[in-house]
Design a protein around this motif. Sequence first.
Motif, mmCIF file in Angstrom:
data_model
loop_
_atom_site.group_PDB
_atom_site.id
_atom_site.type_symbol
_atom_site.label_atom_id
_atom_site.label_comp_id
_atom_site.label_asym_id
_atom_site.label_seq_id
_atom_site.Cartn_x
_atom_site.Cartn_y
_atom_site.Cartn_z
ATOM 1 N N TRP A 24 0.792 -1.227 0.000
ATOM 2 C CA TRP A 24 0.000 0.000 0.000
ATOM 3 C C TRP A 24 0.826 1.280 0.000
ATOM 4 O O TRP A 24 0.524 2.198 -0.777
ATOM 5 C CB TRP A 24 -0.984 0.011 1.170
ATOM 6 C CG TRP A 24 -1.958 1.151 1.054
ATOM 7 C CD1 TRP A 24 -3.117 1.172 0.331
ATOM 8 C CD2 TRP A 24 -1.819 2.444 1.649
ATOM 9 N NE1 TRP A 24 -3.727 2.397 0.437
ATOM 10 C CE2 TRP A 24 -2.947 3.206 1.234
ATOM 11 C CE3 TRP A 24 -0.861 3.038 2.468
ATOM 12 C CZ2 TRP A 24 -3.138 4.532 1.646
ATOM 13 C CZ3 TRP A 24 -1.049 4.355 2.862
ATOM 14 C CH2 TRP A 24 -2.178 5.084 2.455
ATOM 15 N N PRO A 25 1.853 1.439 0.857
ATOM 16 C CA PRO A 25 2.576 2.724 0.851
ATOM 17 C C PRO A 25 3.164 3.078 -0.515
ATOM 18 O O PRO A 25 3.068 4.228 -0.960
ATOM 19 C CB PRO A 25 3.671 2.513 1.903
ATOM 20 C CG PRO A 25 3.119 1.466 2.810
ATOM 21 C CD PRO A 25 2.362 0.544 1.916
ATOM 22 N N MET A 26 3.776 2.113 -1.183
ATOM 23 C CA MET A 26 4.334 2.367 -2.509
ATOM 24 C C MET A 26 3.241 2.703 -3.504
ATOM 25 O O MET A 26 3.377 3.634 -4.312
ATOM 26 C CB MET A 26 5.108 1.137 -2.984
ATOM 27 C CG MET A 26 6.324 0.779 -2.146
ATOM 28 S SD MET A 26 7.701 1.875 -2.485
ATOM 29 C CE MET A 26 8.085 1.374 -4.167
ATOM 30 N N TYR A 27 2.160 1.963 -3.441
ATOM 31 C CA TYR A 27 1.039 2.206 -4.352
ATOM 32 C C TYR A 27 0.449 3.591 -4.115
ATOM 33 O O TYR A 27 0.152 4.331 -5.067
ATOM 34 C CB TYR A 27 -0.013 1.116 -4.146
ATOM 35 C CG TYR A 27 -1.269 1.273 -4.965
ATOM 36 C CD1 TYR A 27 -1.205 1.558 -6.322
ATOM 37 C CD2 TYR A 27 -2.529 1.111 -4.387
ATOM 38 C CE1 TYR A 27 -2.356 1.689 -7.085
ATOM 39 C CE2 TYR A 27 -3.678 1.228 -5.135
ATOM 40 C CZ TYR A 27 -3.597 1.523 -6.481
ATOM 41 O OH TYR A 27 -4.747 1.654 -7.226
ATOM 42 N N ALA A 28 0.268 3.957 -2.853
ATOM 43 C CA ALA A 28 -0.284 5.275 -2.534
ATOM 44 C C ALA A 28 0.642 6.379 -3.027
ATOM 45 O O ALA A 28 0.189 7.378 -3.620
ATOM 46 C CB ALA A 28 -0.511 5.390 -1.030
ATOM 47 N N LEU A 29 1.933 6.227 -2.784
ATOM 48 C CA LEU A 29 2.897 7.249 -3.185
ATOM 49 C C LEU A 29 2.873 7.481 -4.694
ATOM 50 O O LEU A 29 2.787 8.629 -5.165
ATOM 51 C CB LEU A 29 4.302 6.827 -2.743
ATOM 52 C CG LEU A 29 5.451 7.736 -3.199
ATOM 53 C CD1 LEU A 29 5.320 9.121 -2.598
ATOM 54 C CD2 LEU A 29 6.793 7.117 -2.836
ATOM 55 N N LEU A 72 -7.170 3.956 -3.649
ATOM 56 C CA LEU A 72 -6.314 3.732 -2.486
ATOM 57 C C LEU A 72 -6.951 2.788 -1.480
ATOM 58 O O LEU A 72 -6.253 2.212 -0.642
ATOM 59 C CB LEU A 72 -5.971 5.062 -1.819
ATOM 60 C CG LEU A 72 -5.129 6.024 -2.669
ATOM 61 C CD1 LEU A 72 -4.805 7.285 -1.881
ATOM 62 C CD2 LEU A 72 -3.844 5.351 -3.147
ATOM 63 N N LEU A 73 -8.270 2.619 -1.563
ATOM 64 C CA LEU A 73 -8.966 1.652 -0.709
ATOM 65 C C LEU A 73 -9.164 0.317 -1.414
ATOM 66 O O LEU A 73 -9.895 -0.550 -0.922
ATOM 67 C CB LEU A 73 -10.335 2.216 -0.296
ATOM 68 C CG LEU A 73 -10.293 3.458 0.609
ATOM 69 C CD1 LEU A 73 -11.708 3.993 0.844
ATOM 70 C CD2 LEU A 73 -9.619 3.141 1.942
ATOM 71 N N PHE A 74 -8.513 0.146 -2.560
ATOM 72 C CA PHE A 74 -8.602 -1.085 -3.358
ATOM 73 C C PHE A 74 -10.036 -1.372 -3.802
ATOM 74 O O PHE A 74 -10.443 -2.535 -3.902
ATOM 75 C CB PHE A 74 -8.027 -2.281 -2.592
ATOM 76 C CG PHE A 74 -6.581 -2.131 -2.246
ATOM 77 C CD1 PHE A 74 -5.609 -2.155 -3.238
ATOM 78 C CD2 PHE A 74 -6.170 -1.961 -0.934
ATOM 79 C CE1 PHE A 74 -4.265 -2.009 -2.933
ATOM 80 C CE2 PHE A 74 -4.830 -1.818 -0.603
ATOM 81 C CZ PHE A 74 -3.870 -1.837 -1.610
ATOM 82 N N GLN A 75 -10.782 -0.316 -4.056
ATOM 83 C CA GLN A 75 -12.138 -0.450 -4.568
ATOM 84 C C GLN A 75 -12.123 -0.269 -6.081
ATOM 85 O O GLN A 75 -11.469 0.645 -6.587
ATOM 86 C CB GLN A 75 -13.048 0.609 -3.947
ATOM 87 C CG GLN A 75 -13.398 0.380 -2.503
ATOM 88 C CD GLN A 75 -14.497 -0.668 -2.343
ATOM 89 O OE1 GLN A 75 -15.237 -0.959 -3.271
ATOM 90 N NE2 GLN A 75 -14.587 -1.221 -1.156
#
Length: 395
Positions: A96-101, A130-133
């Motif tokens: 998640w952190p890498m994906y969010a960045l 970011l919530l994988f929706q």
Amino acid sequence: MPVSVPITPAPKRSTIAFIQMLRGIAAVLVVLYHYRHDVTNPFAAYGFHSLFVNAPVGVDIFFVVSGFIMWVTTSKLTGGLADAASFVSKRFARIWPMYALFSLAFVFAVPHEAGYLANPATYDNLLSSLLFQPLATNNGPWLGFASLFVGWSLNYEAWFYLALGASLLFKRLRWPAFAALIGYFLVVLPLMHGRLSFDGYNDYFFPERYLNVVANPIIWDFVFGLMIGWLYQSRFNLPGQRSARALLALAVTLFVAQFLTGFQAGHGITRWGPSVILLVLALAATDKLAPLRIPPLFVWLGNISYSLYLVHIIARDWLGAAFRAIGEESFTHMLSFATLSLLASIALATLSYRYLEQPLARLIKRVGVWIDNKLSGAVAVKTPRYQPDLVYPQT
């Protein structure tokens, strides 16, 4: 006289080189597929398009590999609330952190069409991503893609982690629980909805967007990866290296033939899935008998594959904006620009891996060790040296 089948466990290694190779190949294939759309120069476009039109198969490779590694990494866990919470938190901390960045970088630091940042839908889509929706209830398996559009595949990855984490709560019964959970969403729920499909491009049109992720048949890629992981760690082998090599030769031939011809092209077990599953199975069977010698280049590409998967669109768009700013719009449609974008993406992914992924992995391990020590009352131990994460994304 009956042929005896050797019964030996899988080799115990901290790094499975052929898995890293597959991850590296998968990432490069996805990159080249996305770059092929930019090449419109008639002298290069036809060959480049034809060669990499089936390169999205890299996503199926990622999914099958992820299932394989999830078996390897969870099979020794006792199960229960602590293991479930630790597993899910560590996996999400990885992706998640890498994906969010990089999602934020794509939205706010990459040039877009006029009005993009003024459109409220931009921020709704970013939050959902970011919530994988998923962003839509149709057009499977992409389901509207994501703000950083390669993120659509992470929706399935995140669900797979959640499902495995939930199954760990049942300790010894984790795999029956996992089978029941996956079976409900992939078989029972679709039948209750009126029809069952094994096609990853099927749309059930569930009004709840996330149900279209958990019920999409592309999840079967992960399931078959789990089965291969189980076989890899089981005590059963092929009769010998000759049979393993024959299986590997067959698997490579079928995979390459499907890749080049486009026969039954597409995501999921009714399309690219069988050739990918057979390829991973053959590599695992061969590697189990004698570790495969994988060139260091492929292992390195596997190490940076998650960063490469996330950053290649951003690198390409930044480069394109730079050349357009100096009046070289035509260059951005040439094969040389695609090559330059690939090299820039690999360089940026290497920096990301070195200065983002590795420090983050060390931090996660320190936190995990500290929590384990607090819960067990043990004396603090030194954080183990960072090892590349074998799991995509880790696709």
